[in-house]
Design an enzyme around this catalytic site. Structure first.
Site, mmCIF file in Angstrom:
data_model
loop_
_atom_site.group_PDB
_atom_site.id
_atom_site.type_symbol
_atom_site.label_atom_id
_atom_site.label_comp_id
_atom_site.label_asym_id
_atom_site.label_seq_id
_atom_site.Cartn_x
_atom_site.Cartn_y
_atom_site.Cartn_z
ATOM 1 N N HIS A 37 -0.936 -1.188 -4.346
ATOM 2 C CA HIS A 37 -2.258 -0.919 -3.775
ATOM 3 C C HIS A 37 -2.353 0.590 -3.564
ATOM 4 C CE1 HIS A 37 -5.864 -2.037 -1.460
ATOM 5 N NE2 HIS A 37 -5.516 -1.063 -0.634
ATOM 6 N N MET A 68 -11.919 4.214 -1.463
ATOM 7 C CA MET A 68 -12.633 4.476 -0.202
ATOM 8 C C MET A 68 -13.347 5.812 -0.362
ATOM 9 S SD MET A 68 -9.709 3.074 2.365
ATOM 10 C CE MET A 68 -8.421 3.138 1.141
ATOM 11 N N ASP A 73 -6.442 -6.529 3.841
ATOM 12 C CA ASP A 73 -5.829 -5.201 3.888
ATOM 13 C C ASP A 73 -5.960 -4.609 5.279
ATOM 14 O OD1 ASP A 73 -4.983 -2.617 3.464
ATOM 15 O OD2 ASP A 73 -6.648 -2.056 2.166
ATOM 16 N N SER A 88 0.852 -1.198 0.000
ATOM 17 C CA SER A 88 0.000 0.000 0.000
ATOM 18 C C SER A 88 0.880 1.237 0.000
ATOM 19 C CB SER A 88 -0.886 0.000 1.249
ATOM 20 O OG SER A 88 -1.389 1.300 1.451
ATOM 21 N N ASP A 116 -4.442 3.628 -2.368
ATOM 22 C CA ASP A 116 -5.564 3.967 -1.487
ATOM 23 C C ASP A 116 -6.117 5.345 -1.816
ATOM 24 O OD1 ASP A 116 -5.877 1.728 0.306
ATOM 25 O OD2 ASP A 116 -3.929 2.246 1.142
ATOM 26 N N MET A 131 -8.899 8.011 -0.850
ATOM 27 C CA MET A 131 -9.807 8.363 0.259
ATOM 28 C C MET A 131 -10.352 9.766 0.031
ATOM 29 S SD MET A 131 -7.607 7.065 3.505
ATOM 30 C CE MET A 131 -6.698 5.520 3.501
ATOM 31 N N HIS A 158 -7.963 1.103 -4.499
ATOM 32 C CA HIS A 158 -8.934 0.833 -3.440
ATOM 33 C C HIS A 158 -9.698 2.123 -3.175
ATOM 34 C CE1 HIS A 158 -9.485 -0.274 1.116
ATOM 35 N NE2 HIS A 158 -10.634 -0.263 0.459
ATOM 36 N N MET A 214 -11.588 -6.223 4.518
ATOM 37 C CA MET A 214 -10.805 -5.280 5.330
ATOM 38 C C MET A 214 -10.498 -5.894 6.688
ATOM 39 S SD MET A 214 -10.050 -2.642 3.552
ATOM 40 C CE MET A 214 -9.268 -1.696 4.876
HETATM 41 O O1 LIG Z 1 -6.795 0.805 3.153
HETATM 42 C C1 LIG Z 1 -5.994 0.918 4.033
HETATM 43 C C2 LIG Z 1 -6.314 1.734 5.223
HETATM 44 O O2 LIG Z 1 -7.585 2.231 5.040
HETATM 45 C C3 LIG Z 1 -4.734 0.178 3.945
HETATM 46 O O3 LIG Z 1 -4.347 -0.082 2.620
HETATM 47 C C4 LIG Z 1 -3.582 0.609 4.764
HETATM 48 O O4 LIG Z 1 -2.849 1.608 4.121
HETATM 49 C C5 LIG Z 1 -2.703 -0.547 5.066
HETATM 50 O O5 LIG Z 1 -1.671 -0.094 5.869
HETATM 51 P P1 LIG Z 1 -0.949 -1.041 6.919
HETATM 52 O O6 LIG Z 1 -1.986 -1.461 7.909
HETATM 53 O O7 LIG Z 1 -0.421 -2.204 6.153
HETATM 54 O O8 LIG Z 1 0.095 -0.159 7.486
#
Ligand SMILES: O=C(CO)[C@@H](O)[C@H](O)COP(=O)(O)O
Length: 249
Positions: free
Chosen positions: A35, A78, A203, A10, A37, A39, A76, A169
């Site tokens: 990955h 969100m 994740d 990520s 993210d 948001m 992803h 998740m």
């Molecule tokens: O989607 C998410 C958080 O919302 C993840 O993708 C986190 O970014 C994963 O981070 P780690 O828990 O591996 O540090």
């Protein structure tokens, strides 16, 4: 047999000041996917970036040679209005558009009307719409959502409406560096039992100390942010995560 390991660091935990290099280096260190993210500050209480940044980092990472191959951008989403951004992310170079079930069923966005005639966004119509634009589709569920909502979506003879991946998740979405929730593993086990060939992504909180639990349950797509980007030797962590998953096959 379960599909092979796919390791998807990520980039939320990468250095945003040199994101392009961080992305190409991570693929060079053995990662399969990135990955990404996304948001929006509505669906989750945090914001990251949008399609223009994805366009920029895409130019640092070669497009996958085959569907879901090395270099896949696993976006992803969100975001509260997942239908609204499909075309922008397709243009930006997203390969796998993974939206949240909870956002889709609560969304009333009028965008992409060709995807649905219903007021609410139906997950299967959204999947078909994503496929129609040449991307693969993923569907994610938050910790509080029952896994059974995915069965109806997966048990569909129209493959156009079936997701290419399900994301369970293992933290509340929104932030990196949270603690892995082992109580999500029954969801993974149930999915793996019912759909032996499905790509099942986990994740949140994945690391060398939690990977065995996720791999035992049947997860094959492993997202890890802080565990990879915070490690002195990220390549070694990627290798360890991969070995843990593939040793269960
Ligand atoms: O989607 C998410 C958080 O919302 C993840 O993708 C986190 O970014 C994963 O981070 P780690 O828990 O591996 O540090």
């Amino acid at each position: 047999m379960a599909p092979p390991a796919i390791i998807a660091p990520s980039i939320l935990s990468a250095d945003f000041g040199s994101l392009g290099k961080e992305c190409s280096d991570t693929i060079g260190r053995g990662a399969d996917w990135l990955h990404v993210d996304i948001m929006d500050g509505h669906f989750v209480p945090n914001m990251t970036f949008g399609a223009p940044v994805v366009t920029k980092i895409r130019s640092h990472v070669e497009r996958p040679k085959e569907a879901l191959g090395k270099g896949t951008f696993d976006c992803h989403m969100m975001i509260a209005e997942p239908k609204k951004w499909v075309k922008d992310f397709q243009k930006a170079g997203c390969d796998l558009y993974c939206f949240h079930y909870e956002a889709a069923i609560n969304s009333t966005a009028a965008e992409a009307p060709e995807a649905t005639s219903e007021k609410k966004t139906s997950p299967k119509d959204l999947i078909s719409y994503i496929h129609g634009l040449g991307m693969r589709a993923g569907i994610a569920i938050k910790p509080g959502t029952d896994v059974s909502v995915l069965y109806e979506i997966l048990d569909n003879s129209n493959k156009d409406e079936v997701p290419d991946m399900c994301l369970i998740m293992t933290v509340e979405p929104g932030f990196g560096g949270q603690k892995f929730m082992p109580d999500m593993m029954p969801k993974v086990e149930a999915l793996r039992k019912r759909y032996p060939e499905l790509n099942i992504e986990v994740d949140g909180g994945l690391s060398e100390s939690t990977i065995d639990t996720a791999a035992d349950a049947g997860a094959n797509v492993i997202v890890a942010g802080s565990a990879v980007f915070g490690a002195p030797d990220p390549a070694q962590v990627i290798l360890k995560l991969r070995e843990a998953v593939d040793s269960r096959r």
